[in-house]
Design a protein around this motif. Structure first.
Motif, PDB file in Angstrom:
ATOM      1  N   SER A 120       0.843  -1.206   0.000  1.00 13.28           N
ATOM      2  CA  SER A 120       0.000   0.000   0.000  1.00 13.28           C
ATOM      3  C   SER A 120       0.872   1.247   0.000  1.00 13.28           C
ATOM      4  O   SER A 120       2.006   1.233   0.471  1.00 13.28           O
ATOM      5  N   THR A 121       0.305   2.344  -0.512  1.00 10.48           N
ATOM      6  CA  THR A 121       1.013   3.629  -0.533  1.00 10.48           C
ATOM      7  C   THR A 121       1.414   4.013   0.888  1.00 10.48           C
ATOM      8  O   THR A 121       2.464   4.603   1.111  1.00 10.48           O
ATOM      9  N   LYS A 122       0.551   3.654   1.838  1.00 12.67           N
ATOM     10  CA  LYS A 122       0.814   3.966   3.243  1.00 12.67           C
ATOM     11  C   LYS A 122       2.162   3.399   3.693  1.00 12.67           C
ATOM     12  O   LYS A 122       2.912   4.021   4.423  1.00 12.67           O
ATOM     13  N   LYS A 123       2.475   2.188   3.230  1.00 11.46           N
ATOM     14  CA  LYS A 123       3.734   1.540   3.609  1.00 11.46           C
ATOM     15  C   LYS A 123       4.919   2.118   2.825  1.00 11.46           C
ATOM     16  O   LYS A 123       6.039   2.130   3.287  1.00 11.46           O
ATOM     17  N   ILE A 124       4.631   2.590   1.602  1.00 12.56           N
ATOM     18  CA  ILE A 124       5.710   3.075   0.738  1.00 12.56           C
ATOM     19  C   ILE A 124       6.064   4.526   1.073  1.00 12.56           C
ATOM     20  O   ILE A 124       7.225   4.895   1.069  1.00 12.56           O
ATOM     21  N   MET A 125       5.045   5.342   1.343  1.00 16.75           N
ATOM     22  CA  MET A 125       5.287   6.767   1.537  1.00 16.75           C
ATOM     23  C   MET A 125       6.215   7.026   2.721  1.00 16.75           C
ATOM     24  O   MET A 125       5.911   6.655   3.848  1.00 16.75           O
ATOM     25  N   ARG A 126       7.355   7.675   2.441  1.00 17.15           N
ATOM     26  CA  ARG A 126       8.376   7.889   3.474  1.00 17.15           C
ATOM     27  C   ARG A 126       8.101   9.194   4.223  1.00 17.15           C
ATOM     28  O   ARG A 126       7.999  10.266   3.605  1.00 17.15           O
ATOM     29  N   ILE A 127       7.985   9.101   5.550  1.00 20.87           N
ATOM     30  CA  ILE A 127       7.615  10.275   6.358  1.00 20.87           C
ATOM     31  C   ILE A 127       8.701  10.596   7.382  1.00 20.87           C
ATOM     32  O   ILE A 127       9.204   9.707   8.066  1.00 20.87           O
ATOM     33  N   ILE A 128       9.054  11.871   7.444  1.00 20.81           N
ATOM     34  CA  ILE A 128       9.915  12.362   8.534  1.00 20.81           C
ATOM     35  C   ILE A 128       9.007  13.110   9.513  1.00 20.81           C
ATOM     36  O   ILE A 128       8.177  13.940   9.093  1.00 20.81           O
ATOM     37  N   PHE A 129       9.169  12.824  10.810  1.00 18.33           N
ATOM     38  CA  PHE A 129       8.364  13.489  11.837  1.00 18.33           C
ATOM     39  C   PHE A 129       9.248  14.435  12.644  1.00 18.33           C
ATOM     40  O   PHE A 129      10.357  14.069  13.033  1.00 18.33           O
ATOM     41  N   MET A 130       8.736  15.654  12.907  1.00 23.03           N
ATOM     42  CA  MET A 130       9.494  16.624  13.701  1.00 23.03           C
ATOM     43  C   MET A 130       8.654  17.106  14.881  1.00 23.03           C
ATOM     44  O   MET A 130       7.520  17.547  14.689  1.00 23.03           O
ATOM     45  N   GLY A 131       9.198  17.027  16.074  1.00 24.61           N
ATOM     46  CA  GLY A 131       8.462  17.489  17.251  1.00 24.61           C
ATOM     47  C   GLY A 131       9.319  17.357  18.491  1.00 24.61           C
ATOM     48  O   GLY A 131      10.376  16.718  18.456  1.00 24.61           O
ATOM     49  N   THR A 132       8.866  17.945  19.603  1.00 21.03           N
ATOM     50  CA  THR A 132       9.661  17.892  20.830  1.00 21.03           C
ATOM     51  C   THR A 132       8.877  17.467  22.076  1.00 21.03           C
ATOM     52  O   THR A 132       9.220  16.491  22.703  1.00 21.03           O
ATOM     53  N   PRO A 133       7.788  18.194  22.473  1.00 23.24           N
ATOM     54  CA  PRO A 133       7.183  17.905  23.782  1.00 23.24           C
ATOM     55  C   PRO A 133       6.182  16.745  23.758  1.00 23.24           C
ATOM     56  O   PRO A 133       5.929  16.147  22.710  1.00 23.24           O
ATOM     57  N   ASP A 134       5.618  16.468  24.937  1.00 24.19           N
ATOM     58  CA  ASP A 134       4.582  15.431  25.083  1.00 24.19           C
ATOM     59  C   ASP A 134       3.478  15.565  24.049  1.00 24.19           C
ATOM     60  O   ASP A 134       2.977  14.570  23.526  1.00 24.19           O
ATOM     61  N   PHE A 135       3.070  16.803  23.801  1.00 25.30           N
ATOM     62  CA  PHE A 135       1.965  17.057  22.876  1.00 25.30           C
ATOM     63  C   PHE A 135       2.221  16.374  21.529  1.00 25.30           C
ATOM     64  O   PHE A 135       1.306  15.836  20.900  1.00 25.30           O
ATOM     65  N   ALA A 136       3.491  16.386  21.085  1.00 29.79           N
ATOM     66  CA  ALA A 136       3.834  15.821  19.777  1.00 29.79           C
ATOM     67  C   ALA A 136       3.894  14.293  19.789  1.00 29.79           C
ATOM     68  O   ALA A 136       3.695  13.644  18.760  1.00 29.79           O
ATOM     69  N   VAL A 137       4.159  13.713  20.967  1.00 28.37           N
ATOM     70  CA  VAL A 137       4.310  12.250  21.057  1.00 28.37           C
ATOM     71  C   VAL A 137       3.037  11.547  20.600  1.00 28.37           C
ATOM     72  O   VAL A 137       3.079  10.536  19.897  1.00 28.37           O
TER      73      VAL A 137
END
Length: 318
Positions: free
Chosen positions: A2-19
């Motif tokens: 699936s595209t979901k498995k192929i699409m490469r994602i970088i995540f950026m965040g710091t505090p609990d809210f982002a977790v």
């Protein structure tokens, strides 16, 4: 695959809210190829090195972690590029330079804790409560030059109740954020995003949400009761509204409104029986203080404070 498995994602965040958002992506099997978070910093009395909540979580699930000091550093840019991300997601991070947000072919989207275009800026949850708003929400939008101005993808609204403080609103929005982030990714994958430029909202007056400094948090007792009440809950528990008593700072965390008539009383005047209650006069009534913290002491309910602390006659909060 699936595209979901192929699409490469970088995540950026710091505090609990982002977790919460990162966790939703990981647990729903999106292809997170790397995580960018703040550098570790010494914290607390022992200056022990502390990892950001996002780093703690990324380590626990074995994701590669980048911690650039400078987001324009050529080495970081090169490394980020090597991940060949299709999409970047930013939740509670910091301002990105164009070279970073413009890198992936599908762009970079951000989750912001307000109903954009309202409350752009660093402290949207605090200001929504301080201003007595009865609703707020979260927004996903594509990043572009000016902070928090990109095209809106999706929004979720929630009510703010009379008794909410910044912590309760923060936690409600945090719980919703994971779902909104994954839905936004799904819509990007499906090609069904119909983003709305924020300048379509030019007919409304915009309320900003600037960074909050210590001076921002000082209580003005000359304001009406409702305003002071909203101000206290909009800063509780952190960074906390404060006032002074005999030149020392006092943080106030909880209060309730008193609809009493106080003709001739000066705002800031304290009324107490010395045992169970402490009322403070405002411009049009009073606030009953429930929990506070004297400088150098722990946070405590008012009855504990009054037990160990005798207030002189005619005392004022300034």
């Amino acid at each position: 695959l699936s595209t979901k498995k192929i699409m490469r994602i970088i995540f950026m965040g710091t505090p609990d809210f982002a977790v919460e958002s990162l966790k939703a992506l990981v647990e729903n099997n999106y292809n997170i190829v790397g995580v960018v978070t703040m550098p570790d910093k010494p914290a607390g009395r022992g200056h022990k090195i502390q990892f950001s909540p996002v780093k703690e979580y990324a380590l626990s699930v074995g994701l590669p972690i980048l911690q650039p000091v400078n987001l324009k550093d050529p080495e970081f840019i090169k490394e980020l590029h090597s991940y060949q991300a299709d999409l970047q997601i930013v939740v509670a991070f910091r301002m990105l330079p164009e070279i970073v947000w413009n890198m992936p072919p599908l762009g970079t989207f951000n989750l912001h804790a307000s109903l954009l275009p309202q409350y752009r800026g660093a402290a949207p949850i605090n200001w929504a409560v301080i201003n007595g708003e009865t609703e707020t929400g979260i927004t996903t939008f594509f990043l572009k030059h000016e902070i928090d101005t990109g095209d809106i993808i999706q929004q979720v609204r929630i009510p703010i109740s009379e008794t909410d403080n910044v912590e309760t609103v923060h936690d409600k929005l945090m719980v919703l954020s994971g779902k909104l982030v994954t839905e936004t990714v799904d819509n990007i994958i499906a090609g069904t995003v119909k983003s709305i430029p924020q300048d379509q909202f030019t007919n409304v007056e915009l309320t900003p949400a600037p960074k909050i400094f210590r001076d921002t948090c000082r209580i003005d007792w000359n304001q009406p009761t409702k305003k002071v009440y909203d101000f206290i809950r909009g800063l509780s528990p952190y960074p906390a509204a404060w006032t002074t008593l005999d030149g020392k700072a006092v943080k106030i965390f909880e209060a309730e409104r008193e609809a009493i008539s106080t003709p001739g009383e000066k705002p800031g005047a304290i009324q107490t029986d010395g045992k169970t209650y402490m009322k403070v006069i405002t411009s049009d009534g009073a606030l009953n203080i429930l929990t506070l913290q004297l400088e150098g002491k722990r946070r405590m309910p008012i009855s504990d404070l009054l037990r160990g602390f005798k207030l002189a006659e005619n005392t004022f909060f300034v």
